[in-house]
Write a protein that holds these residues in place. Sequence first.
Motif, PDB file in Angstrom:
ATOM      1  N   LEU A  49     -14.220   1.086   9.403  1.00 21.59           N
ATOM      2  CA  LEU A  49     -12.961   1.051  10.153  1.00 21.59           C
ATOM      3  C   LEU A  49     -12.322   2.421  10.358  1.00 21.59           C
ATOM      4  CD1 LEU A  49     -11.565  -2.201   8.537  1.00 21.59           C
ATOM      5  CD2 LEU A  49     -12.655  -1.948  10.781  1.00 21.59           C
ATOM      6  N   SER A  50     -12.914   3.452   9.802  1.00 23.86           N
ATOM      7  CA  SER A  50     -12.433   4.839   9.974  1.00 23.86           C
ATOM      8  C   SER A  50     -10.973   5.019   9.563  1.00 23.86           C
ATOM      9  CB  SER A  50     -12.623   5.306  11.416  1.00 23.86           C
ATOM     10  OG  SER A  50     -13.981   5.261  11.773  1.00 23.86           O
ATOM     11  N   GLN A  51     -10.560   4.312   8.528  1.00 27.56           N
ATOM     12  CA  GLN A  51      -9.209   4.445   7.980  1.00 27.56           C
ATOM     13  C   GLN A  51      -9.289   4.293   6.466  1.00 27.56           C
ATOM     14  OE1 GLN A  51      -6.354   5.265   9.323  1.00 27.56           O
ATOM     15  NE2 GLN A  51      -6.998   5.224  11.467  1.00 27.56           N
ATOM     16  N   GLU A  52      -8.328   4.900   5.778  1.00 29.96           N
ATOM     17  CA  GLU A  52      -8.273   4.799   4.314  1.00 29.96           C
ATOM     18  C   GLU A  52      -7.443   3.577   3.911  1.00 29.96           C
ATOM     19  OE1 GLU A  52      -8.406   7.853   1.824  1.00 29.96           O
ATOM     20  OE2 GLU A  52      -9.606   9.066   3.188  1.00 29.96           O
ATOM     21  N   ILE A  53      -7.898   2.907   2.864  1.00 23.79           N
ATOM     22  CA  ILE A  53      -7.174   1.742   2.347  1.00 23.79           C
ATOM     23  C   ILE A  53      -6.010   2.208   1.479  1.00 23.79           C
ATOM     24  CG2 ILE A  53      -7.352  -0.239   0.779  1.00 23.79           C
ATOM     25  CD1 ILE A  53     -10.212  -0.633   1.795  1.00 23.79           C
ATOM     26  N   ALA A  54      -4.835   1.646   1.753  1.00 23.38           N
ATOM     27  CA  ALA A  54      -3.644   1.953   0.960  1.00 23.38           C
ATOM     28  C   ALA A  54      -3.462   0.919  -0.156  1.00 23.38           C
ATOM     29  CB  ALA A  54      -2.409   1.984   1.849  1.00 23.38           C
ATOM     30  N   TYR A  55      -3.600  -0.366   0.179  1.00 18.08           N
ATOM     31  CA  TYR A  55      -3.396  -1.456  -0.778  1.00 18.08           C
ATOM     32  C   TYR A  55      -4.307  -2.619  -0.420  1.00 18.08           C
ATOM     33  CZ  TYR A  55       1.043   1.003  -1.317  1.00 18.08           C
ATOM     34  OH  TYR A  55       1.988   1.955  -1.501  1.00 18.08           O
ATOM     35  N   TYR A  56      -4.603  -3.428  -1.427  1.00 16.65           N
ATOM     36  CA  TYR A  56      -5.300  -4.684  -1.153  1.00 16.65           C
ATOM     37  C   TYR A  56      -4.793  -5.757  -2.104  1.00 16.65           C
ATOM     38  CZ  TYR A  56      -8.393  -4.604  -5.252  1.00 16.65           C
ATOM     39  OH  TYR A  56      -8.879  -4.631  -6.532  1.00 16.65           O
ATOM     40  N   PHE A  57      -4.869  -6.977  -1.644  1.00 10.24           N
ATOM     41  CA  PHE A  57      -4.445  -8.135  -2.418  1.00 10.24           C
ATOM     42  C   PHE A  57      -5.510  -9.215  -2.236  1.00 10.24           C
ATOM     43  CE2 PHE A  57      -0.926  -5.939  -0.464  1.00 10.24           C
ATOM     44  CZ  PHE A  57      -0.139  -5.607  -1.541  1.00 10.24           C
TER      45      PHE A  57
ATOM     46  N   PHE B  74      -4.225  -0.668   5.519  1.00 10.35           N
ATOM     47  CA  PHE B  74      -4.803   0.657   5.706  1.00 10.35           C
ATOM     48  C   PHE B  74      -3.706   1.684   5.972  1.00 10.35           C
ATOM     49  CE2 PHE B  74      -8.342  -2.118   6.230  1.00 10.35           C
ATOM     50  CZ  PHE B  74      -9.457  -1.381   5.847  1.00 10.35           C
ATOM     51  N   GLU B  75      -4.041   2.950   5.758  1.00 13.36           N
ATOM     52  CA  GLU B  75      -3.084   4.051   5.986  1.00 13.36           C
ATOM     53  C   GLU B  75      -2.674   4.148   7.453  1.00 13.36           C
ATOM     54  OE1 GLU B  75      -1.650   6.047   3.749  1.00 13.36           O
ATOM     55  OE2 GLU B  75      -2.769   5.333   2.019  1.00 13.36           O
ATOM     56  N   GLY B  76      -3.617   3.936   8.353  1.00 12.71           N
ATOM     57  CA  GLY B  76      -3.334   4.040   9.787  1.00 12.71           C
ATOM     58  C   GLY B  76      -3.839   2.814  10.514  1.00 12.71           C
ATOM     59  N   GLU B  77      -3.520   2.776  11.799  1.00  9.05           N
ATOM     60  CA  GLU B  77      -3.913   1.636  12.632  1.00  9.05           C
ATOM     61  C   GLU B  77      -5.426   1.625  12.857  1.00  9.05           C
ATOM     62  OE1 GLU B  77      -2.653  -0.133  16.926  1.00  9.05           O
ATOM     63  OE2 GLU B  77      -1.119   0.777  15.653  1.00  9.05           O
ATOM     64  N   ILE B  78      -6.021   0.457  12.769  1.00 13.07           N
ATOM     65  CA  ILE B  78      -7.461   0.302  12.971  1.00 13.07           C
ATOM     66  C   ILE B  78      -7.777   0.581  14.444  1.00 13.07           C
ATOM     67  CG2 ILE B  78      -9.440  -1.268  12.793  1.00 13.07           C
ATOM     68  CD1 ILE B  78      -8.011  -0.596  10.088  1.00 13.07           C
ATOM     69  N   GLY B  79      -8.820   1.344  14.684  1.00 13.51           N
ATOM     70  CA  GLY B  79      -9.215   1.692  16.042  1.00 13.51           C
ATOM     71  C   GLY B  79      -8.451   2.870  16.612  1.00 13.51           C
ATOM     72  N   GLU B  80      -7.588   3.493  15.786  1.00 20.58           N
ATOM     73  CA  GLU B  80      -6.744   4.603  16.223  1.00 20.58           C
ATOM     74  C   GLU B  80      -7.533   5.902  16.349  1.00 20.58           C
ATOM     75  OE1 GLU B  80      -3.546   6.362  13.548  1.00 20.58           O
ATOM     76  OE2 GLU B  80      -2.399   5.007  14.834  1.00 20.58           O
ATOM     77  N   ARG B  81      -8.495   6.097  15.448  1.00 22.78           N
ATOM     78  CA  ARG B  81      -9.255   7.354  15.456  1.00 22.78           C
ATOM     79  C   ARG B  81     -10.318   7.369  16.512  1.00 22.78           C
ATOM     80  NH1 ARG B  81     -10.094   8.661   9.060  1.00 22.78           N
ATOM     81  NH2 ARG B  81      -7.931   8.864   8.604  1.00 22.78           N
TER      82      ARG B  81
END
Length: 116
Positions: free
Chosen positions: A85-93, A109-116
């Motif tokens: 997904l080209s994004q870093e995970i911030a939290y998970y549950f 995730f830290e940023g929106e998916i598909g943003e990069r």
Amino acid sequence: MMNKLRKEVEDFYKSWVHKNFQKGLRDVKVIITGNLVVIIGIEFLTFVEQSILDDEYSKQAVAHTRRKLVSKFFPILKQNLELILSQEIAYYFVDFSMDDNMSCMTIIFEGEIGER
């Protein structure tokens, strides 16, 4: 593009569950919106787990054990989801419904998916 990402997440999640829990899922649903990914696993319980779910204590014990195992095996899932997904995970549950034989993992995730 989003369908391709969803399929990649679904495929990796299925293989991760099968490898680490010695049981495949009947189905997986992946929802991606903004910086949020929700993964729903259908029929995640093993035969042994299903056979002992006759009271609330047993349900809680199985859920607790599953949470510990998810935590232990999460680094591999995290690494691969971040690559896909080209994004870093911030939290998970993660949560489980023993009565419905379903699991739900919510990942922020830290940023929106598909943003990069």
